[in-house]
Design a protein around this motif. Structure first.
Motif, PDB file in Angstrom:
ATOM      1  N   LEU A 126       0.690  -1.212   0.010  1.00  0.00           N
ATOM      2  CA  LEU A 126       0.035  -0.178  -0.076  1.00  0.00           C
ATOM      3  C   LEU A 126       0.833   1.118   0.205  1.00  0.00           C
ATOM      4  N   ALA A 127       2.014   1.251   0.653  1.00  0.00           N
ATOM      5  CA  ALA A 127       2.762   2.503   0.882  1.00  0.00           C
ATOM      6  C   ALA A 127       3.975   2.726   0.103  1.00  0.00           C
ATOM      7  N   SER A 128       4.454   1.515  -0.431  1.00  0.00           N
ATOM      8  CA  SER A 128       5.597   1.494  -1.525  1.00  0.00           C
ATOM      9  C   SER A 128       5.206   1.657  -2.822  1.00  0.00           C
ATOM     10  N   ASN A 183       3.756  -4.534   9.043  1.00  0.00           N
ATOM     11  CA  ASN A 183       4.637  -5.589   9.724  1.00  0.00           C
ATOM     12  C   ASN A 183       6.241  -4.913   9.731  1.00  0.00           C
ATOM     13  N   GLU A 184       6.189  -3.750   9.095  1.00  0.00           N
ATOM     14  CA  GLU A 184       7.447  -3.185   9.075  1.00  0.00           C
ATOM     15  C   GLU A 184       8.687  -3.721   8.331  1.00  0.00           C
ATOM     16  N   ILE A 185       8.098  -4.515   7.393  1.00  0.00           N
ATOM     17  CA  ILE A 185       9.089  -5.475   6.610  1.00  0.00           C
ATOM     18  C   ILE A 185       8.406  -5.870   5.246  1.00  0.00           C
ATOM     19  N   TYR A 186       9.151  -6.421   4.265  1.00  0.00           N
ATOM     20  CA  TYR A 186       8.482  -7.445   3.143  1.00  0.00           C
ATOM     21  C   TYR A 186       8.642  -8.796   3.700  1.00  0.00           C
ATOM     22  N   GLN A 190      12.711  -8.085   3.079  1.00  0.00           N
ATOM     23  CA  GLN A 190      13.749  -6.682   2.542  1.00  0.00           C
ATOM     24  C   GLN A 190      13.107  -5.349   3.210  1.00  0.00           C
ATOM     25  N   THR A 191      13.667  -4.252   3.223  1.00  0.00           N
ATOM     26  CA  THR A 191      13.451  -3.141   3.740  1.00  0.00           C
ATOM     27  C   THR A 191      11.970  -2.677   3.136  1.00  0.00           C
ATOM     28  N   ALA A 192      11.397  -2.260   4.188  1.00  0.00           N
ATOM     29  CA  ALA A 192       9.918  -1.578   3.728  1.00  0.00           C
ATOM     30  C   ALA A 192      10.007  -0.062   3.956  1.00  0.00           C
ATOM     31  N   PRO A 193       8.903   0.700   3.325  1.00  0.00           N
ATOM     32  CA  PRO A 193       8.975   2.028   3.735  1.00  0.00           C
ATOM     33  C   PRO A 193       8.716   2.350   4.902  1.00  0.00           C
ATOM     34  N   LEU A 228       2.110   6.461   8.256  1.00  0.00           N
ATOM     35  CA  LEU A 228       1.206   6.219   7.527  1.00  0.00           C
ATOM     36  C   LEU A 228      -0.054   6.953   7.845  1.00  0.00           C
ATOM     37  N   ALA A 229      -0.427   7.026   9.187  1.00  0.00           N
ATOM     38  CA  ALA A 229      -1.446   7.767   9.652  1.00  0.00           C
ATOM     39  C   ALA A 229      -1.277   9.208   9.024  1.00  0.00           C
TER      40      ALA A 229
END
Lengths: 390, 263
Positions: B99-101, B124-127, B133-136, B158-159
């Motif tokens: 949704l965010a990347s 979940n703060e990660i892929y 892998q690093t997520a946004p 995100l909020a």
């Protein structure tokens, strides 16, 4: 158990008079006549007239929906969502937008979603010449999304065909549950000439479930080339729509070789099973021709002028015009090639379809490519015919 | 999962594909409780998801119409379906990467339009599915497959992101506070407009094991300890690391923290 349904709009009491209008306008009217009630798009030259008119015309209709999306990826995504919610759906774009739509094209093919993409081709690659003509997308619509699939694509050469072939694109999209293209070039999209916009056009609707909704298999048929019935969201079918490999009910089966094989082969087989109905060509002066020109889109107008000029010189030259680009007119080209010495194939790219024709022709296929953003002149085609003739 | 919610689950499934300790099962429970307590007609409800572990929360588990799309595009597909049939209660469930990347542009534009969609982001703060892998949303200094020495880039809030884009209802809860999460999902679905619920949902497999969490409970305890509920006297987290403000948010909150000059 199920079949596509055909219907005609109530016939007008008097036949409509010819109107003088823009190709892109005729495509829009054709879409509406075919039953299009959802348009999602993103501004891009030289297709934007279609979006401008849809923005007005769809909002006039009680059941019409228009939305300008944030990009072309979102446009084709919204299109597919709307199709599953029950609307006949369309977008219009040009090369750079079409490139962005490739992932959605694959998803539409894999999920068997009927939808229409109008591509008003401009000179590429990349941004290229936004206001100038090209035909560089003809292989992209066939192979641009990864994996195997078979789209339906028509190539109009007149404002009349911008109307007529948009309707055909909708009808085949619906009958076969596939993405279908009106693959026009800028010169036809921006052409102004007379056309008759018939009101009583034949329209087809996607095959719909008959009988108990819970027994429907929306993604599989007993036949290897069948088109399954398509329920819509909100009908109680508990649909499982996914771009992952799926069984006839829609459950993901991402490790099963047989299900992958059956599904992917059916996606192409269902289109090819109707190949003889889909593929349309026109023949001009071919009966005694020694050399044939094969052409499509605006180029076919120049080709016909060139052929007529050659006939005046006493050269037996003819034209095979491709109205359908995909599936390719392989049988027609093969048959033609058995009777002529050479085929001359002018097109506004570096020989994309000439290469395909070569795979099916027994005779020499001479490509006449042009990518300068301008239409190919009859004189250039005559020049190539003269070289081949000697 | 409570037996009372079985009626919403698709028949013929042998279980979920979620790893032991994954928070997504709790989120699925919260979502179905919200559906149940609101008395939604499940046959007029559409669940849309993208690609990733969280996209499998609705598909195939929920016995309703589900649209499992390509990576990042769930919100755009949902926009088309909702516009075409406004009677469909349309709920997007997907992950933070989806949704965010790759889908970030669709997310902010849907928030801007305010079309009646509910988007639930399992963060979940990660892929997870693709291998850690690093997520946004990955915290600074957290270890991932693509940042083995620690992530150096700021995570999205995100909020705040969707609020700034115009969202009509925004809330954030960890799955450890499932009752509050359920209530916010109910409010999100009931809000006419664009609603966004961020569910902080731990990933022991990809995040926990790369970031020195010896056990699944340790990961959950740590998440809970880093959450501070808005409008309460809950103490700020004692440990270092990311701090999540949780609760409901409104536009007036946007510049409350450390950005007074923007007021």
């Amino acid at each position: 158990m199920t079949d596509s349904t055909i219907s005609s709009r109530s016939p007008e009491t008097s036949s409509p008079k010819p109107e003088y209008l823009l190709g892109n306008v005729a495509a829009t009217e054709g879409a509406l006549a075919a039953g299009c009630r959802f348009f999602a798009g993103y501004p891009i030259t030289p297709s934007s007239e279609i979006m401008h008119l849809m923005a007005v015309r769809l909002r006039e209709l009680e059941d019409g929906v228009f939305i300008q999306m944030e990009d072309e990826i979102a446009s084709i995504s919204a299109l597919i969502g709307a199709a599953w919610a029950g609307k006949k759906s369309m977008t219009a774009t040009s090369g750079p937008g079409l490139s962005l739509m490739m992932e959605g094209l694959g998803y539409a093919a894999m999920t068997e979603t009927p939808c229409v993409l109008v591509d008003i081709q401009r000179a590429g690659p990349s941004t290229g010449q936004a206001t100038h003509v090209g035909s560089g997308d003809v292989l992209q619509v066939r192979h641009g999304s990864h994996g195997d699939y078979m789209p339906v694509a028509f190539s109009p050469w007149s404002v009349q065909e911008m109307f007529d072939l948009t309707i055909k694109a909708f009808n085949w999209a619906e009958r076969l549950r596939v993405p279908a293209f009106l693959l026009a070039d800028e010169a036809v999209g921006h052409l102004r000439e007379s056309a008759v916009l018939k009101k009583d056009v034949e329209t087809w609707d996607r095959p719909r479930p008959q009988g108990p909704i819970e027994e429907v298999t929306p993604f599989g048929t007993a036949e290897p080339d069948g088109v399954p019935p398509m329920p819509h969201f909100g009908e109680g079918a508990n649909l499982l729509v996914t771009g992952s490999t799926h069984d006839p009910r829609g459950f993901r089966k991402v490790d099963d070789p047989d299900i992958q094989d059956t599904l992917v082969n059916r996606l192409t087989a269902k289109v090819l099973s109707k190949r003889d109905e889909i593929v349309e060509t026109e023949s001009y002066f071919l009966d005694d021709a020694k050399v044939a020109v094969v052409a499509y889109g605006f180029t076919a107008r120049s080709a016909l002028a060139a052929v007529k000029a050659c006939r005046k010189e006493g050269k037996a030259v003819g034209l095979l015009r491709l109205k359908t680009l995909w599936p390719f007119a392989d049988k027609e080209v093969a048959k033609l090639s058995a009777h002529v010495r050479s085929i001359v194939f002018p097109e506004m790219n570096l020989g994309q379809l000439a290469g395909v024709a070569r795979q099916h022709a027994q005779c020499d296929v001479v490509s006449l490519p042009q990518t300068n953003g301008r239409v190919i002149s009859p004189g250039r085609i005559r020049g190539t015919i003269a070289k081949v003739w000697d | 999962m409570a037996r009372a919610l079985d009626k919403y689950l698709r028949k013929g499934l042998s279980g979920t594909t979620f790893c032991p300790g994954c928070g997504h099962g709790i989120l699925l429970g919260s979502l179905l409780r919200a559906v149940d307590e609101l008395g939604l007609d499940i046959h007029k409800t559409l669940f849309v998801s993208g690609i990733g572990c969280a996209a499998w929360i609705p598909s195939p588990h929920i016995n309703a119409d589900t649209l499992h799309t390509v990576h990042g595009r769930a919100v755009a597909y949902a926009t088309g379906a909702k516009m075409a049939n406004p009677e469909l209660t349309t709920i997007v469930v997907s992950g933070d990467g989806d949704l965010a990347s790759i889908g970030g542009n669709h997310l902010i534009h849907a928030a801007r339009r305010g079309i009646d969609l509910t988007v639930i982001c399992a963060n979940n703060e990660i892929y997870g599915m693709t291998g850690g892998q690093t997520a946004p949303t990955t915290p600074i200094d957290a270890h991932t497959m693509t940042d083995p020495e620690g992530n150096q880039y700021r995570p999205f809030d995100l909020a705040a992101l969707v609020l700034a884009a115009g969202a009509d209802y925004v809330a954030r809860w960890p799955v450890t506070r499932a009752r509050a999460l359920t209530e916010s999902i109910k409010r999100a679905i009931s809000t006419h407009g664009f609603s966004f619920v961020e569910a902080l949902s731990p990933c022991p497999t990809q995040f926990g094991r790369r970031n020195q969490f010896d056990s699944i409970p340790a990961l959950y305890d740590d998440l809970d300890a880093h959450c501070v509920e808005r409008g309460t006297s809950e103490a700020a987290p004692a440990t270092n690391g990311p701090r999540f403000e949780i609760g409901e948010f409104s536009r007036s909150d946007l510049f409350a923290n450390g950005s007074a000059e923007q007021k």
